[in-house]
Design a protein around this motif. Structure first.
Motif, PDB file in Angstrom:
ATOM      1  N   UNK A 137       0.857  -1.182   0.000  1.00 51.27           N
ATOM      2  CA  UNK A 137       0.000   0.000   0.000  1.00 51.27           C
ATOM      3  C   UNK A 137       0.890   1.228   0.000  1.00 51.27           C
ATOM      4  N   UNK A 138       0.313   2.362  -0.430  1.00 51.83           N
ATOM      5  CA  UNK A 138       1.088   3.591  -0.415  1.00 51.83           C
ATOM      6  C   UNK A 138       1.027   4.240   0.957  1.00 51.83           C
ATOM      7  N   UNK A 139       2.017   5.059   1.249  1.00 49.49           N
ATOM      8  CA  UNK A 139       2.085   5.785   2.516  1.00 49.49           C
ATOM      9  C   UNK A 139       2.544   7.211   2.236  1.00 49.49           C
ATOM     10  N   UNK A 140       1.805   8.172   2.770  1.00 52.23           N
ATOM     11  CA  UNK A 140       2.197   9.572   2.624  1.00 52.23           C
ATOM     12  C   UNK A 140       3.185   9.903   3.737  1.00 52.23           C
ATOM     13  N   UNK A 141       4.430  10.142   3.368  1.00 56.40           N
ATOM     14  CA  UNK A 141       5.512  10.337   4.326  1.00 56.40           C
ATOM     15  C   UNK A 141       5.472  11.725   4.967  1.00 56.40           C
ATOM     16  N   UNK A 142       5.120  12.726   4.170  1.00 57.04           N
ATOM     17  CA  UNK A 142       5.069  14.098   4.699  1.00 57.04           C
ATOM     18  C   UNK A 142       4.177  14.926   3.787  1.00 57.04           C
ATOM     19  N   UNK A 143       3.930  16.160   4.160  1.00 59.63           N
ATOM     20  CA  UNK A 143       3.069  17.055   3.390  1.00 59.63           C
ATOM     21  C   UNK A 143       3.787  18.371   3.083  1.00 59.63           C
ATOM     22  N   UNK A 144       5.076  18.290   2.860  1.00 63.75           N
ATOM     23  CA  UNK A 144       5.873  19.479   2.577  1.00 63.75           C
ATOM     24  C   UNK A 144       6.417  19.431   1.150  1.00 63.75           C
ATOM     25  N   UNK A 145       7.193  20.428   0.813  1.00 66.91           N
ATOM     26  CA  UNK A 145       7.739  20.537  -0.530  1.00 66.91           C
ATOM     27  C   UNK A 145       8.683  19.357  -0.808  1.00 66.91           C
ATOM     28  N   UNK A 146       8.393  18.546  -1.832  1.00 67.90           N
ATOM     29  CA  UNK A 146       9.277  17.405  -2.129  1.00 67.90           C
ATOM     30  C   UNK A 146      10.700  17.820  -2.465  1.00 67.90           C
ATOM     31  N   UNK A 147      10.899  19.044  -2.937  1.00 68.22           N
ATOM     32  CA  UNK A 147      12.247  19.480  -3.270  1.00 68.22           C
ATOM     33  C   UNK A 147      13.115  19.631  -2.023  1.00 68.22           C
ATOM     34  N   UNK A 148      12.486  19.793  -0.872  1.00 64.43           N
ATOM     35  CA  UNK A 148      13.235  19.953   0.370  1.00 64.43           C
ATOM     36  C   UNK A 148      13.209  18.694   1.235  1.00 64.43           C
ATOM     37  N   UNK A 149      12.090  17.948   1.203  1.00 61.47           N
ATOM     38  CA  UNK A 149      11.946  16.787   2.063  1.00 61.47           C
ATOM     39  C   UNK A 149      11.986  15.459   1.322  1.00 61.47           C
ATOM     40  N   UNK A 150      12.090  15.508  -0.013  1.00 62.00           N
ATOM     41  CA  UNK A 150      12.102  14.264  -0.772  1.00 62.00           C
ATOM     42  C   UNK A 150      10.689  13.834  -1.149  1.00 62.00           C
ATOM     43  N   UNK A 151      10.539  12.638  -1.727  1.00 58.32           N
ATOM     44  CA  UNK A 151       9.232  12.179  -2.206  1.00 58.32           C
ATOM     45  C   UNK A 151       8.199  12.122  -1.076  1.00 58.32           C
ATOM     46  N   UNK A 152       6.991  12.544  -1.417  1.00 60.02           N
ATOM     47  CA  UNK A 152       5.908  12.464  -0.430  1.00 60.02           C
ATOM     48  C   UNK A 152       5.380  11.042  -0.301  1.00 60.02           C
ATOM     49  N   UNK A 153       5.185  10.395  -1.428  1.00 66.43           N
ATOM     50  CA  UNK A 153       4.576   9.075  -1.436  1.00 66.43           C
ATOM     51  C   UNK A 153       5.642   7.990  -1.351  1.00 66.43           C
ATOM     52  N   UNK A 154       5.354   6.978  -0.549  1.00 66.56           N
ATOM     53  CA  UNK A 154       6.219   5.810  -0.422  1.00 66.56           C
ATOM     54  C   UNK A 154       5.380   4.552  -0.620  1.00 66.56           C
ATOM     55  N   UNK A 155       6.036   3.490  -0.998  1.00 68.48           N
ATOM     56  CA  UNK A 155       5.391   2.187  -1.120  1.00 68.48           C
ATOM     57  C   UNK A 155       5.830   1.315   0.040  1.00 68.48           C
ATOM     58  N   UNK A 156       4.844   0.824   0.795  1.00 63.77           N
ATOM     59  CA  UNK A 156       5.141   0.008   1.977  1.00 63.77           C
ATOM     60  C   UNK A 156       4.767  -1.448   1.752  1.00 63.77           C
ATOM     61  N   UNK A 157       5.668  -2.341   2.122  1.00 65.65           N
ATOM     62  CA  UNK A 157       5.425  -3.778   2.044  1.00 65.65           C
ATOM     63  C   UNK A 157       5.260  -4.337   3.454  1.00 65.65           C
ATOM     64  N   UNK A 158       4.200  -5.132   3.652  1.00 61.53           N
ATOM     65  CA  UNK A 158       3.840  -5.614   4.979  1.00 61.53           C
ATOM     66  C   UNK A 158       3.679  -7.129   4.945  1.00 61.53           C
ATOM     67  N   UNK A 159       4.213  -7.784   5.985  1.00 62.79           N
ATOM     68  CA  UNK A 159       4.027  -9.225   6.148  1.00 62.79           C
ATOM     69  C   UNK A 159       2.727  -9.450   6.910  1.00 62.79           C
ATOM     70  N   UNK A 160       1.734 -10.046   6.254  1.00 61.89           N
ATOM     71  CA  UNK A 160       0.432 -10.308   6.865  1.00 61.89           C
ATOM     72  C   UNK A 160       0.263 -11.766   7.278  1.00 61.89           C
ATOM     73  N   UNK A 161       1.340 -12.535   7.235  1.00 58.11           N
ATOM     74  CA  UNK A 161       1.283 -13.935   7.633  1.00 58.11           C
ATOM     75  C   UNK A 161       0.956 -14.041   9.121  1.00 58.11           C
ATOM     76  N   UNK A 162      -0.033 -14.849   9.468  1.00 50.71           N
ATOM     77  CA  UNK A 162      -0.467 -14.940  10.865  1.00 50.71           C
ATOM     78  C   UNK A 162       0.549 -15.672  11.738  1.00 50.71           C
ATOM     79  N   UNK A 163       1.289 -16.587  11.175  1.00 52.62           N
ATOM     80  CA  UNK A 163       2.271 -17.324  11.963  1.00 52.62           C
ATOM     81  C   UNK A 163       3.648 -17.104  11.358  1.00 52.62           C
TER      82      UNK A 163
END
Length: 249
Positions: free
Chosen positions: A78-104
């Protein structure tokens, strides 16, 4: 009378500011209690920089451990919004997050990685870097309704079952109700919703769960559905969305 000095790295590493036990506790607050660095710093009576300078190397070392990718059978993205500032100063706003949903063996979901940008290329490259053994172990791949992620899954996880997560399924159902309401509004009155229009007056009520409605709100829904014969389409869409939400609750 004599003095001596003894250094035990298991208690506190040399020249460190916090003990290893406190560092583990702070990381636990970040992982399981949704805390920020400021929270543990306030409880410890120290500064943000002190806590972060001790926690960051431990987290960096854990991120380099390849064993954290072992045993992943259900992989979410899923995507994750890292910050809400100018990307030129803080880098990309949007990130892609990978999550382990395995129950065990893990009782809760685990964040595996977070990479800059939101695109299918980013996700495909990340899967390619994990290696063939990791990809073959993925049995279920969950995602949001973003075609680029689906393309990456089709390219790298051919044997995995691709599913949408429950949150986005319910969200799509609610959005469908709004679409039907707007369409019927135009068909019956010939204009967008205005104050005093039956469907416009229940636009927020339609987004709430049926079990949470008050008797007054239930009467408002019934009156709006009965105002015009064509409103039956909105009623049907609403009932379908509620049934969908119940199935995934």
């Amino acid at each position: 009378m004599a003095t001596f000095v003894e250094q035990d790295p298991e208690v506190c590493a040399r020249r460190e500011l916090l003990s290893t036990r406190v560092i583990r506790w702070a990381i636990g607050q970040l992982r399981y209690e949704a805390a920020t660095i400021r929270g543990p710093a306030r409880q410890l009576g120290t500064t943000w920089n002190t806590v972060w300078s001790q926690v960051q190397p431990v987290l960096a070392q854990a991120a380099k451990d390849p064993s954290r990718f072992e045993g992943v059978q259900v992989l979410g993205v899923d995507e994750h919004i890292w910050h809400h500032r100018d990307p030129r100063r803080r880098g990309p706003k949007e990130h892609t997050g990978m999550v382990d949903l395995t129950r065990r063996p893990h009782p809760t979901a685990r964040l595996l990685d977070l990479v800059p940008a939101r695109s299918g290329t980013v996700y495909r490259d990340w899967l390619d870097e994990r290696g063939e053994e990791f990809r073959h172990g993925i049995e279920i791949a969950t995602l949001d309704p973003f075609q680029a992620y689906k393309n990456a899954i089709d390219d790298q996880l051919e044997d995995a079952t691709c599913v949408l997560d429950a949150f986005h399924i319910v969200k799509l159902g609610t959005a469908a109700v709004d679409d039907v309401r707007r369409r019927i509004q135009q068909q019956t009155l010939g204009h967008r919703g205005r104050k005093g229009d039956a469907l416009f007056g229940i636009r927020h009520v339609l987004r709430a769960g049926r079990e949470r409605l008050t008797p007054r709100e239930q009467n408002r829904l019934a009156s709006a559905f009965a105002a015009y014969p064509d409103h039956v389409a909105v009623e049907v869409a609403y009932q379908c969305a509620q049934d969908l939400s119940f199935e995934f609750s």
